[in-house]
Design an enzyme around this catalytic site. Structure first.
Site, PDB file in Angstrom:
ATOM      1  N   PHE A 120       0.819  -1.225   0.000  1.00 43.45           N
ATOM      2  CA  PHE A 120       0.000   0.000   0.000  1.00 43.45           C
ATOM      3  C   PHE A 120       0.851   1.272   0.000  1.00 43.45           C
ATOM      4  O   PHE A 120       0.623   2.187   0.792  1.00 43.45           O
ATOM      5  CB  PHE A 120      -0.948   0.055   1.215  1.00 43.45           C
ATOM      6  N   SER A 185      -5.616  -7.627   1.019  1.00 48.45           N
ATOM      7  CA  SER A 185      -4.236  -7.581   0.538  1.00 48.45           C
ATOM      8  C   SER A 185      -3.363  -8.415   1.466  1.00 48.45           C
ATOM      9  O   SER A 185      -3.477  -8.306   2.681  1.00 48.45           O
ATOM     10  CB  SER A 185      -3.723  -6.143   0.513  1.00 48.45           C
ATOM     11  N   ASN A 187      -0.221  -8.033   1.868  1.00 48.98           N
ATOM     12  CA  ASN A 187       1.038  -7.346   2.161  1.00 48.98           C
ATOM     13  C   ASN A 187       0.975  -6.344   3.307  1.00 48.98           C
ATOM     14  O   ASN A 187       1.934  -5.618   3.543  1.00 48.98           O
ATOM     15  CB  ASN A 187       1.547  -6.657   0.886  1.00 48.98           C
ATOM     16  N   THR A 188      -0.163  -6.256   3.974  1.00 48.35           N
ATOM     17  CA  THR A 188      -0.256  -5.446   5.191  1.00 48.35           C
ATOM     18  C   THR A 188      -0.541  -6.419   6.327  1.00 48.35           C
ATOM     19  O   THR A 188      -1.603  -7.049   6.331  1.00 48.35           O
ATOM     20  CB  THR A 188      -1.389  -4.392   5.063  1.00 48.35           C
ATOM     21  N   LYS A 221     -13.656  -6.317  -1.076  1.00 47.85           N
ATOM     22  CA  LYS A 221     -12.724  -7.104  -1.903  1.00 47.85           C
ATOM     23  C   LYS A 221     -12.123  -8.221  -1.061  1.00 47.85           C
ATOM     24  O   LYS A 221     -11.511  -7.966  -0.022  1.00 47.85           O
ATOM     25  CB  LYS A 221     -11.625  -6.199  -2.453  1.00 47.85           C
TER      26      LYS A 221
HETATM   27  C1  LIG Z   1       1.488  -4.801  -8.581  1.00 41.82           C
HETATM   28  C2  LIG Z   1       0.093  -5.002  -8.031  1.00 41.82           C
HETATM   29  C3  LIG Z   1      -0.419  -4.091  -7.106  1.00 41.82           C
HETATM   30  C4  LIG Z   1      -1.707  -4.278  -6.596  1.00 41.82           C
HETATM   31  N1  LIG Z   1      -2.209  -3.361  -5.699  1.00 41.82           N
HETATM   32  C5  LIG Z   1      -3.470  -3.516  -5.222  1.00 41.82           C
HETATM   33  C6  LIG Z   1      -4.023  -2.574  -4.321  1.00 41.82           C
HETATM   34  O1  LIG Z   1      -3.406  -1.583  -3.958  1.00 41.82           O
HETATM   35  N2  LIG Z   1      -5.283  -2.806  -3.865  1.00 41.82           N
HETATM   36  C7  LIG Z   1      -6.032  -3.875  -4.245  1.00 41.82           C
HETATM   37  O2  LIG Z   1      -7.164  -4.019  -3.815  1.00 41.82           O
HETATM   38  N3  LIG Z   1      -5.531  -4.770  -5.128  1.00 41.82           N
HETATM   39  C8  LIG Z   1      -4.288  -4.622  -5.601  1.00 41.82           C
HETATM   40  N4  LIG Z   1      -3.787  -5.532  -6.502  1.00 41.82           N
HETATM   41  C9  LIG Z   1      -4.621  -6.685  -6.893  1.00 41.82           C
HETATM   42  C10 LIG Z   1      -5.317  -6.444  -8.226  1.00 41.82           C
HETATM   43  O3  LIG Z   1      -6.224  -5.368  -8.133  1.00 41.82           O
HETATM   44  C11 LIG Z   1      -6.093  -7.703  -8.661  1.00 41.82           C
HETATM   45  O4  LIG Z   1      -7.177  -7.899  -7.794  1.00 41.82           O
HETATM   46  C12 LIG Z   1      -5.234  -8.964  -8.667  1.00 41.82           C
HETATM   47  O5  LIG Z   1      -3.953  -8.689  -9.154  1.00 41.82           O
HETATM   48  C13 LIG Z   1      -5.867 -10.093  -9.498  1.00 41.82           C
HETATM   49  O6  LIG Z   1      -6.096  -9.708 -10.815  1.00 41.82           O
HETATM   50  P1  LIG Z   1      -5.063  -9.979 -12.035  1.00 41.82           P
HETATM   51  O7  LIG Z   1      -4.754 -11.443 -12.033  1.00 41.82           O
HETATM   52  O8  LIG Z   1      -5.797  -9.501 -13.246  1.00 41.82           O
HETATM   53  O9  LIG Z   1      -3.857  -9.146 -11.733  1.00 41.82           O
HETATM   54  C14 LIG Z   1      -2.500  -5.369  -7.018  1.00 41.82           C
HETATM   55  C15 LIG Z   1      -1.970  -6.277  -7.948  1.00 41.82           C
HETATM   56  C16 LIG Z   1      -0.693  -6.094  -8.466  1.00 41.82           C
HETATM   57  C17 LIG Z   1      -0.168  -7.088  -9.459  1.00 41.82           C
END
Ligand SMILES: Cc1cc2nc3c(=O)[nH]c(=O)nc-3n(C[C@H](O)[C@H](O)[C@H](O)COP(=O)(O)O)c2cc1C
Length: 336
Positions: A120, A185, A187-188, A221
């Protein structure tokens, strides 16, 4: 056959480290957002519209930008010009924070995946509210729904999470067409514990009581790593509290598909997440009437169709967009 982005742009971006490439892209889109001729060029990628109404909002098409790509909400006009049917910015936290030490985004090209442990990194609710206020008066506010995804500041103890979310909610709600509570997430530290029924109930209650004069649809989410029992409990609490939508899913901590020498700590996204995320969408649609926004491993028309067949109303792109570029939108739209 490779599209133009895959042939010419991706090799350049992928020659840079993942976070540098990300910042370069965001900077270009931010600049384009202030420059009408550039927006016109981006619009040339735009797919035709396939309107859809959900929780009282009109979506020109059901393909959204997933949270995390534009954490600070700096390029809204550009995302709309590229043809996204809705844009989710964030995750925004109450306090500005730098995130985890670098490197913290890793590409796994063979698997069409990413691992991130950003944690974040964002400018914080105050600065982002100011930025959005300026955009609103500039006449460049996008003509598509804007969701704002909020999460807990790392420095805030889990017991005070509700107040932390409330702060961001109050700062940002007037700019949002819907608000997403990110409780998934990886990562927190401790964040995913907010998916536990008691904690989630407290959070939803507090936000629900805040809704004020113009209540905004509230979206939750969730993690793909929930067990069936945990998912059932989350759905119950969401139903009881009138949650408008569920985003399924965030990144996964299941790295069983990743070769050990390539593995990194963090959330895995992209193709390896596809099946798990689709299974959750299916499960939610079967058990509940809450609309689902699907996220996880959408790379082409087929993987998008799979999400809709599983019961999703809308979809969001992140990793697929990094690998396939803006033409992915058109490819999916043409198949709908
Ligand atoms: C580099 C990166 C940063 C992300 N940051 C957030 C975030 O700040 N908040 C969040 O809800 N999801 C975050 N996500 C998750 C994406 O919104 C998404 O839900 C997840 O990657 C699955 O979809 P995808 O397979 O199309 O990437 C992040 C994903 C990636 C790869």
């Amino acid at each position: 056959m490779k599209n133009g982005y895959e042939l010419f742009v991706r090799p350049l971006l992928f020659s840079l480290d993942a976070e540098t490439a990300h910042h370069l892209t965001i900077e270009l889109l931010q600049k384009a957002s202030h420059f009408d001729p550039a927006l016109r060029v981006l619009r040339s990628f735009q797919p035709s519209s396939k309107p859809k109404t959900l929780f009282g909002l009109n979506f020109p098409n059901p393909i959204g930008l997933a949270a995390g790509l534009d954490k600070n909400g700096v390029a809204l006009p550009a995302w709309a010009a590229l043809g996204f049917g809705f844009i989710e910015i964030g995750t925004v936290t109450a306090k500005a924070q730098p995130g985890n030490p670098k490197p913290r985004i890793f590409r796994l090209p063979e698997q069409r995946a990413l691992i991130n442990r950003l944690g974040f990194n964002n400018h914080g609710a105050d600065a982002i509210a100011q930025r959005l206020a300026a955009l609103r008066v500039s006449a460049r506010w996008p003509a598509v729904p804007v969701g704002i995804n909020i999460g807990k500041s790392r420095a805030t103890p889990l017991e005070q999470a509700t107040d932390d979310y409330l702060y961001s909610f109050r700062m940002l709600r007037d700019f949002a067409d819907y608000i997403t509570l990110n409780i998934s997430s990886p990562n927190t530290p401790g964040l995913r514990e907010l998916q536990e029924p008691e904690k989630l109930s407290e959070l939803l209650h507090a936000i629900g009581n805040e809704a004020g004069t113009a209540p905004k649809p509230l979206v939750v989410k969730i993690s793909p790593d929930l067990s069936n029992t945990e998912l059932k409990a989350v759905l119950e609490v969401c139903s009881e509290n009138g949650v408008s939508g569920i985003i399924a899913t965030n990144t996964t901590l299941d790295h069983s598909s990743v070769a050990r020498q390539l593995d990194q700590a963090g959330g895995l996204s992209g193709a390896p997440l596809r099946d798990k995320s689709t299974a959750l969408v299916h499960e939610i649609a079967a058990r509940s009437t809450i609309p689902v926004i699907a996220s996880g491993g959408i790379f082409d028309a087929e993987s998008a169709a799979e999400k809709f067949q599983a019961g999703a109303q809308l979809i969001q792109l992140y990793t697929g967009f990094v690998y396939r570029g803006p033409q992915l939108l058109r490819e999916i739209m043409d198949s709908l």
